[in-house]
Design a protein around this motif. Sequence first.
Motif, PDB file in Angstrom:
ATOM      1  N   GLN A  43       0.803  -1.221   0.000  1.00  0.00           N
ATOM      2  CA  GLN A  43       0.000   0.000   0.000  1.00  0.00           C
ATOM      3  C   GLN A  43       0.837   1.274   0.000  1.00  0.00           C
ATOM      4  OE1 GLN A  43      -3.067  -0.178   3.021  1.00  0.00           O
ATOM      5  NE2 GLN A  43      -4.269  -1.588   1.773  1.00  0.00           N
ATOM      6  N   ASN A  44       2.085   1.189   0.420  1.00  0.00           N
ATOM      7  CA  ASN A  44       2.945   2.367   0.351  1.00  0.00           C
ATOM      8  C   ASN A  44       3.240   2.770  -1.091  1.00  0.00           C
ATOM      9  OD1 ASN A  44       3.104   2.605   3.104  1.00  0.00           O
ATOM     10  ND2 ASN A  44       5.097   1.591   3.286  1.00  0.00           N
ATOM     11  N   ASP A  45       3.188   1.797  -2.005  1.00  0.00           N
ATOM     12  CA  ASP A  45       3.594   2.066  -3.387  1.00  0.00           C
ATOM     13  C   ASP A  45       2.468   1.985  -4.408  1.00  0.00           C
ATOM     14  OD1 ASP A  45       6.347   2.604  -3.027  1.00  0.00           O
ATOM     15  OD2 ASP A  45       6.761   0.478  -2.775  1.00  0.00           O
ATOM     16  N   TRP A  46       1.421   1.202  -4.133  1.00  0.00           N
ATOM     17  CA  TRP A  46       0.422   0.910  -5.163  1.00  0.00           C
ATOM     18  C   TRP A  46      -0.993   1.089  -4.646  1.00  0.00           C
ATOM     19  CZ3 TRP A  46       2.950   0.584  -9.540  1.00  0.00           C
ATOM     20  CH2 TRP A  46       4.234   0.018  -9.564  1.00  0.00           C
ATOM     21  N   SER A  49       0.498   3.582  -9.418  1.00  0.00           N
ATOM     22  CA  SER A  49       1.478   3.936  -8.392  1.00  0.00           C
ATOM     23  C   SER A  49       0.946   5.082  -7.544  1.00  0.00           C
ATOM     24  CB  SER A  49       2.803   4.343  -9.038  1.00  0.00           C
ATOM     25  OG  SER A  49       2.658   5.537  -9.787  1.00  0.00           O
ATOM     26  N   ASN A  50       1.243   5.050  -6.243  1.00  0.00           N
ATOM     27  CA  ASN A  50       0.926   6.192  -5.387  1.00  0.00           C
ATOM     28  C   ASN A  50       1.814   7.377  -5.735  1.00  0.00           C
ATOM     29  OD1 ASN A  50      -1.097   4.929  -3.859  1.00  0.00           O
ATOM     30  ND2 ASN A  50       0.419   3.983  -2.514  1.00  0.00           N
ATOM     31  N   GLU A  51       3.044   7.078  -6.074  1.00  0.00           N
ATOM     32  CA  GLU A  51       3.987   8.136  -6.436  1.00  0.00           C
ATOM     33  C   GLU A  51       3.703   8.587  -7.859  1.00  0.00           C
ATOM     34  OE1 GLU A  51       8.676   9.241  -5.797  1.00  0.00           O
ATOM     35  OE2 GLU A  51       7.960   7.217  -5.411  1.00  0.00           O
ATOM     36  N   LYS A  52       3.445   9.880  -8.022  1.00  0.00           N
ATOM     37  CA  LYS A  52       3.106  10.419  -9.334  1.00  0.00           C
ATOM     38  C   LYS A  52       4.015  11.581  -9.718  1.00  0.00           C
ATOM     39  CE  LYS A  52      -1.683   8.817  -9.319  1.00  0.00           C
ATOM     40  NZ  LYS A  52      -1.479   7.882  -8.197  1.00  0.00           N
ATOM     41  N   ASN A  53       5.205  11.574  -9.119  1.00  0.00           N
ATOM     42  CA  ASN A  53       6.175  12.616  -9.462  1.00  0.00           C
ATOM     43  C   ASN A  53       7.428  12.030 -10.102  1.00  0.00           C
ATOM     44  OD1 ASN A  53       7.189  11.395  -7.150  1.00  0.00           O
ATOM     45  ND2 ASN A  53       7.928  13.309  -6.247  1.00  0.00           N
ATOM     46  N   VAL A  57      12.262  -0.540 -10.905  1.00  0.00           N
ATOM     47  CA  VAL A  57      12.201   0.830 -11.403  1.00  0.00           C
ATOM     48  C   VAL A  57      13.348   1.633 -10.807  1.00  0.00           C
ATOM     49  CG1 VAL A  57      10.758   2.873 -11.735  1.00  0.00           C
ATOM     50  CG2 VAL A  57       9.675   0.645 -11.396  1.00  0.00           C
ATOM     51  N   VAL A  58      14.093   2.327 -11.658  1.00  0.00           N
ATOM     52  CA  VAL A  58      15.018   3.369 -11.205  1.00  0.00           C
ATOM     53  C   VAL A  58      14.500   4.680 -11.767  1.00  0.00           C
ATOM     54  CG1 VAL A  58      17.067   1.963 -10.845  1.00  0.00           C
ATOM     55  CG2 VAL A  58      16.584   2.824 -13.132  1.00  0.00           C
ATOM     56  N   TYR A  59      14.593   5.764 -10.973  1.00  0.00           N
ATOM     57  CA  TYR A  59      13.895   6.971 -11.389  1.00  0.00           C
ATOM     58  C   TYR A  59      14.432   8.202 -10.682  1.00  0.00           C
ATOM     59  CZ  TYR A  59      11.412   6.173  -6.966  1.00  0.00           C
ATOM     60  OH  TYR A  59      11.110   5.959  -5.638  1.00  0.00           O
ATOM     61  N   ASN A  60      14.109   9.355 -11.270  1.00  0.00           N
ATOM     62  CA  ASN A  60      14.293  10.651 -10.642  1.00  0.00           C
ATOM     63  C   ASN A  60      12.917  11.242 -10.364  1.00  0.00           C
ATOM     64  OD1 ASN A  60      17.084  10.429 -10.857  1.00  0.00           O
ATOM     65  ND2 ASN A  60      17.091  11.355 -12.896  1.00  0.00           N
ATOM     66  N   THR A  61      12.861  12.283  -9.554  1.00  0.00           N
ATOM     67  CA  THR A  61      11.581  12.871  -9.185  1.00  0.00           C
ATOM     68  C   THR A  61      11.608  14.385  -9.352  1.00  0.00           C
ATOM     69  OG1 THR A  61      12.212  13.115  -6.856  1.00  0.00           O
ATOM     70  CG2 THR A  61      11.116  11.058  -7.496  1.00  0.00           C
ATOM     71  N   SER A  62      10.410  14.958  -9.426  1.00  0.00           N
ATOM     72  CA  SER A  62      10.253  16.407  -9.470  1.00  0.00           C
ATOM     73  C   SER A  62       8.867  16.749  -8.952  1.00  0.00           C
ATOM     74  CB  SER A  62      10.425  16.929 -10.902  1.00  0.00           C
ATOM     75  OG  SER A  62      10.288  18.335 -10.954  1.00  0.00           O
ATOM     76  N   GLY A  63       8.781  17.708  -8.031  1.00  0.00           N
ATOM     77  CA  GLY A  63       7.487  18.136  -7.528  1.00  0.00           C
ATOM     78  C   GLY A  63       6.954  17.247  -6.424  1.00  0.00           C
ATOM     79  N   PRO A  64       5.678  17.458  -6.026  1.00  0.00           N
ATOM     80  CA  PRO A  64       5.084  16.725  -4.906  1.00  0.00           C
ATOM     81  C   PRO A  64       4.889  15.248  -5.217  1.00  0.00           C
ATOM     82  CG  PRO A  64       3.431  18.064  -6.016  1.00  0.00           C
ATOM     83  CD  PRO A  64       4.754  18.455  -6.600  1.00  0.00           C
ATOM     84  N   ALA A  97       2.438  13.233  -4.755  1.00  0.00           N
ATOM     85  CA  ALA A  97       1.160  12.891  -5.384  1.00  0.00           C
ATOM     86  C   ALA A  97       1.016  13.467  -6.780  1.00  0.00           C
ATOM     87  CB  ALA A  97       0.005  13.368  -4.516  1.00  0.00           C
ATOM     88  N   GLY A  98       2.004  14.238  -7.244  1.00  0.00           N
ATOM     89  CA  GLY A  98       1.977  14.765  -8.594  1.00  0.00           C
ATOM     90  C   GLY A  98       0.963  15.875  -8.778  1.00  0.00           C
ATOM     91  N   THR A  99       0.721  16.212 -10.034  1.00  0.00           N
ATOM     92  CA  THR A  99      -0.255  17.232 -10.397  1.00  0.00           C
ATOM     93  C   THR A  99      -0.885  16.841 -11.712  1.00  0.00           C
ATOM     94  OG1 THR A  99      -0.571  19.542 -11.029  1.00  0.00           O
ATOM     95  CG2 THR A  99       1.584  18.587 -11.483  1.00  0.00           C
ATOM     96  N   SER A 100      -2.152  17.164 -11.879  1.00  0.00           N
ATOM     97  CA  SER A 100      -2.835  16.837 -13.137  1.00  0.00           C
ATOM     98  C   SER A 100      -2.652  17.929 -14.176  1.00  0.00           C
ATOM     99  CB  SER A 100      -4.332  16.621 -12.892  1.00  0.00           C
ATOM    100  OG  SER A 100      -4.918  17.798 -12.362  1.00  0.00           O
ATOM    101  N   LYS A 101      -1.972  19.026 -13.791  1.00  0.00           N
ATOM    102  CA  LYS A 101      -1.783  20.131 -14.718  1.00  0.00           C
ATOM    103  C   LYS A 101      -0.451  20.017 -15.436  1.00  0.00           C
ATOM    104  CE  LYS A 101      -4.560  23.453 -12.114  1.00  0.00           C
ATOM    105  NZ  LYS A 101      -4.558  24.768 -11.432  1.00  0.00           N
TER     106      LYS A 101
END
Length: 391
Positions: A90-93, A154-158, A306-313, A315-319
């Motif tokens: 649940q932390n990831d999906w 994914s819960n992570e959307k950034n 998955v290997v990745y970088n992130t940007s922003g919050p 939970a992401g943004t729909s904009k």
Amino acid sequence: MRTTSLMALPSSVLAGIFLFALTSAQKDNGNECSCFLTNGSSSGYFSYHRFHDFRNVAGASATPPTVISNENNATEAFATSDFFLSDAWQNDWQIQNWNNSDSMSASGATVLMINSANNIYIEQSNNTAPDYTSYLTFRTSRLPGFQSAAEVDSNEKNFQYLSARFLARVIGAPGACAGMFTYLPNDNPQLVQESDIEILTAGPRDMVQYTNQPSNDKNGNAQPQATVNGTNPGGRDWTLWNTYRLDWMPKMTSWYVNGESVANIAFQVPRDPSGLIMNMWSDGGVWTGNMSLYDEAYLQIQWIEVVYNTSGPFAGTSKRDEHGAGGLLEKRKGTPGCMAVCSVDADVNVTGTPVLLYNNTGVALTWRGEGTGWLAWIPLVLAGSALFGYL
């Protein structure tokens, strides 16, 4: 501290650097990694690593859950096992239960589709393979009143650039689509940002569709530069286990099957932070086709890396960010830059466990690679180059 450009060094010194890196510190090590290196034409450096392993889950069911034929009950279905209630999951999906009732006419669907938690389960393997006893299954079933489907987001959307790998197979009846893709939604279909791996069960069994969405323009005309209908290396059947890899980078999305390059698309590459989705579905439309009554199809996954970088919050943004996003390789907490460089491809002996290539100290380097920020470290062997007048 003095800096130098890697590309300014003679080839003999470069060869020595990488020979040192590959022979002096080879060991499986994930926790000590401060960045992760991928291989291939789309290689890059990434800050974060996740490995989700479904190969030997205790309590895997030998009997799949009975399909729920009532629309409301399918929507409100509980998780099929405690595995999906654990923090590790649940932390990831997040398992989805949305339906397409409000978008059928716009999408060309001819069948109501309902996502149900009842269609996502850990299944016990019925073969004698020594390396796995279970796998994650996504099921879609054609019922008299609707199509029962499965989706996990994914819960992570950034995510801001990534390399995602799935050891997966697809089996079952024609008329369904298995998807593994990045996704940033938008109310305007022309502004959706998405990089896809899609397997159509009605199509040839060695063909996989790779797309940077949208695949159609605002007038509904196909954009051929947005998609590649790829053939698996050696004509390998998608009903067999294959490792599918999606590399979303700043200027190109690239795809691999079993380590071999199969597609590269530079057209409308996603640019903004996105999530990751897996699904198995059908809506009776032109894309998937229509499944026969009571037919079923399955996406089965042994592991996801998955290997990745992130940007922003988180939970992401729909904009859409009209100014773009950097997606630069960030410093991990407690580490001064990319000190410990690990590979998730070359010389990996244990699936999902990155290999430490080199632990950098002392001499700084500036090198900007595809999908990276400014990296600033190379092994101490560089210091020896000063003796030869190269630094």
